[in-house]
Scaffold this active site. Structure first.
Site, short mmCIF file in Angstrom:
data_model
loop_
_atom_site.label_atom_id
_atom_site.label_comp_id
_atom_site.label_asym_id
_atom_site.label_seq_id
_atom_site.Cartn_x
_atom_site.Cartn_y
_atom_site.Cartn_z
CE LYS A 1 41.37 44.67 49.46
NZ LYS A 1 40.05 44.10 49.58
CE LYS B 1 30.32 54.53 51.73
NZ LYS B 1 29.81 53.18 51.76
CE LYS C 1 36.46 52.33 40.82
NZ LYS C 1 35.63 53.30 41.51
#
Ligand code: TRP
Length: 329
Positions: free
Chosen positions: A194, A111, A197
């Site tokens: 995979k 982050k 989103k």
């Protein structure tokens, strides 16, 4: 019986990979365990502090979980911010969480790298809040993906540390819930990796039939097998993996045979795949719409879920206070 707690991100819509890979299993296991499902709206504030989006996101995710089959009569489904006890447990656990270990967390480092302008304390203590979610109900099993394993490990460390410091056997070791052989990883339609989103390769539970057909027809394939029984390239293997999850064994056998004998037409394979995906998604999509618009039902679900969650949570917080020496006169 295990106490299972599943935390749900309040950002983003569910895709077919979420459903086939996890949710379908949750729907089954809710009957065999004491299950809590909650929507982690406090957590989303660490990165998405947008007051116009928070509620609609929670609303959407809640409707999707209910539509997929999470039964509020069986499991406890609630919104994190409806249970203020989690904030108190988070505060108390923070007293025994070291800044150094929090700074070393992989998700925190990532982050910082991605959003150097918003390195807030909520982000640093994200794993403590997650531990509070889990320990609030003294959950023994937590279904998590790879990216959350370190957080769960930290939860166990915080729990052990608490037990050691206060000389109690209070918090359990919360272990990953493993679906074993039933675990299916659903790949994307873009040839590798995979369904996800962030990958932008997903079929969503809210997608209309036409959108599903369009996405499936655009799936990446190769130029086709030229020799009998030749191995599949990854992109074609991925299509078969999804087919196996949504189609009948006969259909899968038929297309495998077509592939093995070099007669396969990928256009036909995709058409079949699209229709079989639609058979899974369409009923869920229609339920999502109905539930999304049924505000009386939704408010009853969260009110009752919140009550059940607060009951379990306040028991834990009362015991933790007592252990830590916060006592009434
Ligand atoms: N961090 C989890 C995620 O991003 C969401 C979450 C919050 C969670 N609290 C939790 C998951 C407790 C399991 C248990 O997916």
């Amino acid at each position: 019986m295990e106490t299972v707690l599943s935390g749900i991100r309040s950002t983003g819509n569910l895709h077919l990979g979420n459903y086939l890979g996890a949710l379908k299993n949750y729907v089954k296991m809710q009957h065999e365990n004491r299950c809590f499902f909650f929507i982690a709206d406090y957590h989303s504030l660490t990165t998405h502090p947008d007051p116009t989006q928070l509620h609609p996101n929670v609303h959407g995710v809640l409707a999707e979980y209910l539509a997929a089959g999470i039964d509020p009569e069986t499991a406890t489904i609630y919104i994190q911010s409806d249970v203020p006890q989690v904030a108190e447990l988070y505060l108390l656990l923070n007293m025994h969480a070291f800044v150094g270990e929090l700074e070393r967390t992989a998700s925190f480092k990532e982050k910082i790298r991605k959003h150097p302008d918003n390195v807030n304390a909520g982000l640093l203590t994200y794993p403590v809040l997650m531990a509070a979610d889990i320990l609030l109900h003294r959950a023994t099993k937590v279904p998590v993906g790879k990216d959350q394993e370190q957080h769960l490990e930290m939860t166990r460390r915080f729990a052990r540390r608490f037990n050691n410091i206060y000389g109690v056997e209070y918090f359990p070791e919360s272990m990953p819930y493993n679906f074993g052989a039933e675990l299916v990883k659903i790949p994307g339609l873009d040839g590798s990796g995979k369904m996800g989103k962030s990958e932008g390769n997903g079929i969503y539970l809210a997608d209309e039939d036409a959108a599903i057909r369009k996405k499936v027809m655009k799936a990446v394939t190769d130029s086709g097998p030229t020799e009998p029984d030749s191995p599949m390239t990854e992109c074609v293997r991925n299509i078969f993996t999804i087919l196996e999850a949504v189609s009948t064994p006969d259909t899968v056998d038929y297309f495998r045979e077509q592939y093995a004998t070099c007669r396969i037409r990928y256009g036909d394979l995709k058409k079949q795949l699209a229709e079989d995906i639609i058979r899974v998604v369409a009923p869920i999509r229609e339920r999502i719409k109905d539930i999304y618009n049924d505000s009386a039902y939704l408010s009853k679900v969260v009110r009752e879920g919140g009550e059940k969650a607060r009951e379990s949570a306040s028991e834990t917080v009362a015991e933790v206070r007592e252990i830590m020496g916060i006592r009434p006169f």
